[in-house]
Design an enzyme around this catalytic site. Structure first.
Site, mmCIF file in Angstrom:
data_model
loop_
_atom_site.group_PDB
_atom_site.id
_atom_site.type_symbol
_atom_site.label_atom_id
_atom_site.label_comp_id
_atom_site.label_asym_id
_atom_site.label_seq_id
_atom_site.Cartn_x
_atom_site.Cartn_y
_atom_site.Cartn_z
ATOM 1 N N GLY A 110 0.820 -1.215 0.000
ATOM 2 C CA GLY A 110 0.000 0.000 0.000
ATOM 3 C C GLY A 110 0.849 1.259 0.000
ATOM 4 O O GLY A 110 2.083 1.216 -0.124
ATOM 5 N N ILE A 120 1.491 3.672 2.469
ATOM 6 C CA ILE A 120 2.454 3.827 3.570
ATOM 7 C C ILE A 120 3.358 2.597 3.652
ATOM 8 O O ILE A 120 4.575 2.714 3.851
ATOM 9 C CB ILE A 120 1.703 4.049 4.908
ATOM 10 C CG1 ILE A 120 0.836 5.314 4.833
ATOM 11 C CG2 ILE A 120 2.693 4.156 6.063
ATOM 12 C CD1 ILE A 120 -0.128 5.499 6.003
ATOM 13 N N TYR A 158 -15.285 3.166 10.163
ATOM 14 C CA TYR A 158 -13.819 3.119 10.070
ATOM 15 C C TYR A 158 -13.179 3.565 11.386
ATOM 16 O O TYR A 158 -12.291 2.891 11.928
ATOM 17 C CB TYR A 158 -13.339 4.004 8.915
ATOM 18 C CG TYR A 158 -11.840 4.168 8.871
ATOM 19 C CD1 TYR A 158 -11.008 3.112 8.510
ATOM 20 C CD2 TYR A 158 -11.243 5.397 9.189
ATOM 21 C CE1 TYR A 158 -9.625 3.264 8.479
ATOM 22 C CE2 TYR A 158 -9.864 5.556 9.155
ATOM 23 C CZ TYR A 158 -9.060 4.482 8.794
ATOM 24 O OH TYR A 158 -7.703 4.632 8.774
ATOM 25 N N LYS A 174 -10.888 1.297 14.034
ATOM 26 C CA LYS A 174 -9.521 1.617 14.468
ATOM 27 C C LYS A 174 -9.444 1.714 15.985
ATOM 28 O O LYS A 174 -8.481 1.277 16.603
ATOM 29 C CB LYS A 174 -9.055 2.929 13.814
ATOM 30 C CG LYS A 174 -8.721 2.772 12.343
ATOM 31 C CD LYS A 174 -7.479 1.899 12.168
ATOM 32 C CE LYS A 174 -7.193 1.566 10.727
ATOM 33 N NZ LYS A 174 -6.012 0.699 10.554
#
Ligand code: NAD
Length: 344
Positions: free
Chosen positions: A20, A22, A162, A166
């Site tokens: 991805g 990062i 989301y 997290k």
């Protein structure tokens, strides 16, 4: 190869989500620093997998890079991997990212972000791997925290699936820390941008619209803004967390939550004008209502980050955007079909 605590300072690092945005930058940095890297990625279709294959291609040329194509929810795969490699550290970046996609597909978001994290933590417990860096998000603060966001806020009012996924990940990390002595850095990343950034991110969409001479949709009021953080500064934070974890005595596990943000709110109008300046076009904006799930404004308190990791993000937005646009131009000149700009 020597492990943690021996004279050799290199580590065997498992990076999930390695292909991805990062993850691919992190792999390059870890390899540069002499570590051996095993990347796990399932090349999902959240955005074009060809972009991810290009992201990871630089690292794949390195002898100490090993790519495993697979899913973090697959316990059999994880057992095979952890059973064959004595990892010193796991950096967990694999996720179904983004607020808006989580509102469209909350079940998928939970499956990947919560079940995926659970499977990884369980594999670590079974195979006695005790150092973990978890990619959390500024979105966990919701709209209940005073600015700047400080890590000691309760963060119990997530505005989107989301954000809740997290925060769930952070809470799971805490319970694995308490129950099984896992040492964890949960890094709350603030709006990361830079070369290879995801096509769904606002800056990617703005570039596409500016180039077409179209107005930029600006959601929310004039105070709406984000604390934009350059990917190099985020990778630095992950590597410093890893270095801290590496020297910990095994009998003194730690649990830390840290903001990784630049420490300045950039209002959307400033972002649009700065990006217009970099592209040499005038930015026109069209105001839109705030969207469900979006936090109106974010700003990181970086006091704890500076104290714990001894640095603060440095890349200024204008410099970071110049680097991003230079990279885009370079990619376009090589393969115009593969330009990862999206729509906002
Ligand atoms: P990305 O989508 O570019 O990278 C995620 C990678 O994970 C992708 O390559 C994807 O193929 C892989 N992946 C997804 N599901 C998987 C699964 N089940 N098994 C294995 N691999 C899987 O996203 P990114 O922007 O690089 O984000 C990395 C992490 O940082 C994510 O956890 C994200 O939530 C977090 N984060 C990012 C930002 C940001 O602004 N980019 C901000 C806060 C937090």
């Amino acid at each position: 190869m020597a492990g943690v605590g021996e004279t050799d300072r290199t580590m065997r690092v498992l990076v999930t989500g390695a292909a991805g945005f990062i993850g691919s930058h992190l792999c390059e940095r870890l390899l540069k620093d002499g570590h051996s890297v095993w990347g796990v990625d399932n090349f999902d279709d959240f955005y074009d997998p060809a972009i991810k294959r290009r992201n990871i291609s630089i690292s794949l040329g390195h002898t100490q890079m090993h790519l495993v194509e697979g899913d973090v929810r697959d316990s059999v795969l994880l057992d095979g991997l952890f059973g064959s490699i004595p990892f010193d550290l796991v950096v967990h970046l694999a996720a179904r990212p983004g607020v808006r996609p989580s509102i469209r597909e909350p079940g998928l978001c939970y499956d990947v972000n919560v079940t995926g994290t659970l499977r990884l933590l369980e594999a670590m417990r079974r195979h006695r791997v005790s150092r973990f860096v978890f990619a959390s998000s500024s979105s966990v603060y919701g709209d209940d925290a005073a600015l700047p966001f400080a890590e000691d806020r309760p963060a119990c009012n997530p505005l989107s699936p989301y954000a809740a996924s997290k925060r769930s990940g952070e809470l799971m990390c805490h319970s694995w820390h308490k129950s099984w002595g896992l040492s964890v850095y949960c890094l709350r990343l603030f709006s990361v941008y830079g070369p290879r950034q995801r096509p769904d991110l606002a800056i990617s969409g703005f570039v596409a619209l500016l180039r077409e001479g179209k107005p930029l949709p600006v959601h929310g009021g004039p105070a709406t803004g984000r604390d934009y953080t350059h990917v190099d500064d985020v990778v630095e934070g992950i590597c410093r967390s890893a270095a801290n974890l590496r020297v910990l005595p095994a009998n003194a596990p730690v649990f830390r939550i840290l903001n990784v943000g630049h420490g300045r709110t950039v209002h959307t109008t400033e972002l649009a004008e700065t990006l217009g300046g970099v592209l040499g076009v005038r930015a026109r904006m069209s105001r839109r209502p705030e969207r469900v799930g979006d936090v109106p404004v974010t700003l990181a308190d970086t006091t704890l980050l500076e104290k714990e990791l001894g640095y603060r993000p440095r890349v200024e937005l204008s410099d970071g955007l110049i680097r991003y646009v230079e990279w885009l131009n370079e990619v376009e000149s090589i393969d115009p079909a593969a330009v990862p700009v999206g729509s906002s």
